[in-house]
Design a protein around this motif. Structure first.
Motif, PDB file in Angstrom:
ATOM      1  N   SER A   1      11.510   1.973  -8.952  1.00 39.13           N
ATOM      2  CA  SER A   1      10.799   2.684  -9.861  1.00 39.13           C
ATOM      3  C   SER A   1       9.702   3.447  -9.397  1.00 39.13           C
ATOM      4  CB  SER A   1      10.224   1.825 -11.013  1.00 39.13           C
ATOM      5  OG  SER A   1       9.322   0.831 -10.498  1.00 39.13           O
ATOM      6  N   ALA A   2       8.864   4.469  -9.945  1.00 43.52           N
ATOM      7  CA  ALA A   2       7.696   4.932  -9.331  1.00 43.52           C
ATOM      8  C   ALA A   2       6.442   3.945  -9.053  1.00 43.52           C
ATOM      9  CB  ALA A   2       7.072   6.225 -10.032  1.00 43.52           C
ATOM     10  N   SER A   3       6.513   3.051 -10.097  1.00 46.37           N
ATOM     11  CA  SER A   3       5.454   1.967  -9.657  1.00 46.37           C
ATOM     12  C   SER A   3       5.546   1.059  -8.507  1.00 46.37           C
ATOM     13  CB  SER A   3       5.082   1.361 -11.060  1.00 46.37           C
ATOM     14  OG  SER A   3       6.287   0.501 -11.328  1.00 46.37           O
ATOM     15  N   GLU A   4       6.955   0.495  -8.358  1.00 47.10           N
ATOM     16  CA  GLU A   4       7.589  -0.002  -7.255  1.00 47.10           C
ATOM     17  C   GLU A   4       7.151   0.733  -6.009  1.00 47.10           C
ATOM     18  OE1 GLU A   4      11.263  -2.386  -5.587  1.00 47.10           O
ATOM     19  OE2 GLU A   4      11.338  -1.663  -7.475  1.00 47.10           O
ATOM     20  N   ALA A   5       7.415   1.877  -6.121  1.00 47.72           N
ATOM     21  CA  ALA A   5       7.327   2.729  -4.863  1.00 47.72           C
ATOM     22  C   ALA A   5       5.703   2.600  -4.356  1.00 47.72           C
ATOM     23  CB  ALA A   5       7.529   4.117  -4.893  1.00 47.72           C
ATOM     24  N   VAL A   6       4.781   2.783  -5.399  1.00 46.07           N
ATOM     25  CA  VAL A   6       3.414   2.801  -5.280  1.00 46.07           C
ATOM     26  C   VAL A   6       2.994   1.481  -4.580  1.00 46.07           C
ATOM     27  CG1 VAL A   6       1.228   2.669  -6.280  1.00 46.07           C
ATOM     28  CG2 VAL A   6       2.973   4.701  -6.753  1.00 46.07           C
ATOM     29  N   SER A   7       3.484   0.296  -5.096  1.00 49.80           N
ATOM     30  CA  SER A   7       3.354  -0.978  -4.680  1.00 49.80           C
ATOM     31  C   SER A   7       3.683  -1.340  -3.278  1.00 49.80           C
ATOM     32  CB  SER A   7       3.996  -1.833  -5.832  1.00 49.80           C
ATOM     33  OG  SER A   7       3.764  -3.381  -5.279  1.00 49.80           O
ATOM     34  N   LEU A   8       4.935  -0.711  -2.975  1.00 52.48           N
ATOM     35  CA  LEU A   8       5.334  -0.920  -1.650  1.00 52.48           C
ATOM     36  C   LEU A   8       4.387  -0.049  -0.723  1.00 52.48           C
ATOM     37  CD1 LEU A   8       9.307  -0.154  -2.036  1.00 52.48           C
ATOM     38  CD2 LEU A   8       8.026  -2.293  -1.288  1.00 52.48           C
ATOM     39  N   TRP A   9       3.822   1.054  -1.040  1.00 54.42           N
ATOM     40  CA  TRP A   9       2.894   1.914  -0.119  1.00 54.42           C
ATOM     41  C   TRP A   9       1.683   0.842  -0.032  1.00 54.42           C
ATOM     42  CZ3 TRP A   9       4.403   7.075  -2.509  1.00 54.42           C
ATOM     43  CH2 TRP A   9       5.221   7.852  -1.554  1.00 54.42           C
ATOM     44  N   GLU A  10       1.261   0.363  -1.083  1.00 50.48           N
ATOM     45  CA  GLU A  10       0.062  -0.301  -1.276  1.00 50.48           C
ATOM     46  C   GLU A  10      -0.144  -1.457  -0.341  1.00 50.48           C
ATOM     47  OE1 GLU A  10      -3.302  -2.291  -4.598  1.00 50.48           O
ATOM     48  OE2 GLU A  10      -1.620  -0.890  -5.156  1.00 50.48           O
ATOM     49  N   ASN A  11       0.951  -2.259  -0.386  1.00 56.38           N
ATOM     50  CA  ASN A  11       1.094  -3.457   0.417  1.00 56.38           C
ATOM     51  C   ASN A  11       1.735  -3.070   1.986  1.00 56.38           C
ATOM     52  OD1 ASN A  11       0.368  -5.317  -1.672  1.00 56.38           O
ATOM     53  ND2 ASN A  11       1.948  -4.558  -2.773  1.00 56.38           N
ATOM     54  N   THR A  12       1.652  -1.964   2.556  1.00 54.76           N
ATOM     55  CA  THR A  12       2.328  -1.785   3.827  1.00 54.76           C
ATOM     56  C   THR A  12       1.291  -1.209   4.513  1.00 54.76           C
ATOM     57  OG1 THR A  12       4.458  -1.192   2.866  1.00 54.76           O
ATOM     58  CG2 THR A  12       3.967  -0.495   5.081  1.00 54.76           C
ATOM     59  N   LEU A  13       0.843  -1.873   5.971  1.00 57.93           N
ATOM     60  CA  LEU A  13      -0.388  -1.542   6.528  1.00 57.93           C
ATOM     61  C   LEU A  13      -0.207   0.129   6.773  1.00 57.93           C
ATOM     62  CD1 LEU A  13      -2.653  -2.607   7.900  1.00 57.93           C
ATOM     63  CD2 LEU A  13      -1.183  -3.146  10.197  1.00 57.93           C
ATOM     64  N   GLY A  14      -1.263   0.733   6.699  1.00 55.24           N
ATOM     65  CA  GLY A  14      -1.212   2.264   7.062  1.00 55.24           C
ATOM     66  C   GLY A  14      -1.024   3.130   5.917  1.00 55.24           C
ATOM     67  N   HIS A  15       0.136   2.569   4.972  1.00 50.79           N
ATOM     68  CA  HIS A  15       0.419   3.283   3.834  1.00 50.79           C
ATOM     69  C   HIS A  15      -0.553   3.345   2.623  1.00 50.79           C
ATOM     70  CE1 HIS A  15       4.159   3.002   6.238  1.00 50.79           C
ATOM     71  NE2 HIS A  15       4.711   4.245   5.531  1.00 50.79           N
ATOM     72  N   LYS A  16      -1.337   2.550   2.638  1.00 50.07           N
ATOM     73  CA  LYS A  16      -2.573   2.062   1.574  1.00 50.07           C
ATOM     74  C   LYS A  16      -3.417   3.325   1.640  1.00 50.07           C
ATOM     75  CE  LYS A  16      -5.235  -1.323  -0.600  1.00 50.07           C
ATOM     76  NZ  LYS A  16      -5.643  -2.715  -0.509  1.00 50.07           N
ATOM     77  N   LYS A  17      -3.511   4.085   2.740  1.00 49.27           N
ATOM     78  CA  LYS A  17      -4.264   5.010   2.819  1.00 49.27           C
ATOM     79  C   LYS A  17      -4.199   6.337   1.867  1.00 49.27           C
ATOM     80  CE  LYS A  17      -7.637   5.429   5.931  1.00 49.27           C
ATOM     81  NZ  LYS A  17      -9.154   5.301   5.416  1.00 49.27           N
ATOM     82  N   LEU A  18      -2.732   6.221   1.735  1.00 50.02           N
ATOM     83  CA  LEU A  18      -2.349   7.349   0.384  1.00 50.02           C
ATOM     84  C   LEU A  18      -2.955   7.182  -0.656  1.00 50.02           C
ATOM     85  CD1 LEU A  18      -0.388   9.608  -0.696  1.00 50.02           C
ATOM     86  CD2 LEU A  18       1.358   7.790  -0.759  1.00 50.02           C
TER      87      LEU A  18
END
Length: 201
Positions: free
Chosen positions: A160-177
């Motif tokens: 889901s889109a919310s899961e994709a956001v969660s993956l970015w939020e919990n990955t070093l460097g990607h949280k900057k998005l």
């Protein structure tokens, strides 16, 4: 007996008359055919040694309508989210972090679209290789790299889109998005579990 002889002679004369008529008309038609044949031979072009084409009747195809079977996809598509869903989820999360929402830029969407298609064709993430060498591969897009400070964020496998956001939020460097207030513009494309976010300032 004279009557019988007279009758036989009559039949013989009739037979001779019929044979004579057949001979006269038969030879006449033969002569007419010969003359017509002679005339048609005179009208033919001279023989050049090359065989002339023969016209053969062409068979006519007859179409018989048939029912085309419907192909049913037995595996359901579980990826019901796409780019607009992910764009909305990213901007919502950015607001939650107290930073500005990303504004869309069409030139960034060009890069996001190309990158998504590359990943879909590859079937996996490429470690940003296609993003970093794009100015060399696509000189027509180099001006975008020169004009902006660009970043790429990739995700795959989210349901889901919310899961994709969660993956970015919990990955070093990607949280900057999600919490990087320096990013002003962006564009996100997503399909079949892959997501590409291009951001710029």
């Amino acid at each position: 007996m004279a009557a019988k002889a007279k009758q036989i002679l009559s039949k013989v004369f009739t037979l001779i008359a019929v044979i004579s008529l057949l001979t006269v008309f038969g030879s006449g038609s033969f002569m007419a055919g010969f003359k017509l044949g002679a005339q048609s031979e005179a009208l033919k072009p001279p023989d050049t040694g090359t065989p002339s084409p023969t016209v053969l009747p062409m068979p006519v195809a007859t179409l018989i309508p048939t029912l085309t079977p419907k192909i049913q996809n037995t595996s359901p598509n579980t990826q019901t989210w796409g780019g607009p869903d992910l764009w909305e989820a990213v901007n919502k999360r950015r607001k939650d972090f107290g930073v500005n929402e990303l504004a869309s830029k069409s030139e960034l969407c060009t890069i996001a679209s190309i990158r998504l298609n590359e990943l879909l064709e590859l079937g996996k993430l490429d470690g940003h290789e296609g993003f970093s060498d794009m100015p060399e591969r696509r000189p027509d897009l180099k001006w975008i790299y020169d004009k902006y400070n660009l970043s790429e964020f990739l995700v795959s496998g989210a349901q889901s889109a919310s899961e994709a956001v969660s993956l970015w939020e919990n990955t070093l460097g990607h949280k900057k998005l999600l919490n990087g207030g320096e990013y002003v513009w962006g564009c996100i494309y997503a399909q079949n579990g892959f997501g590409v976010a291009i951001t710029a300032y």
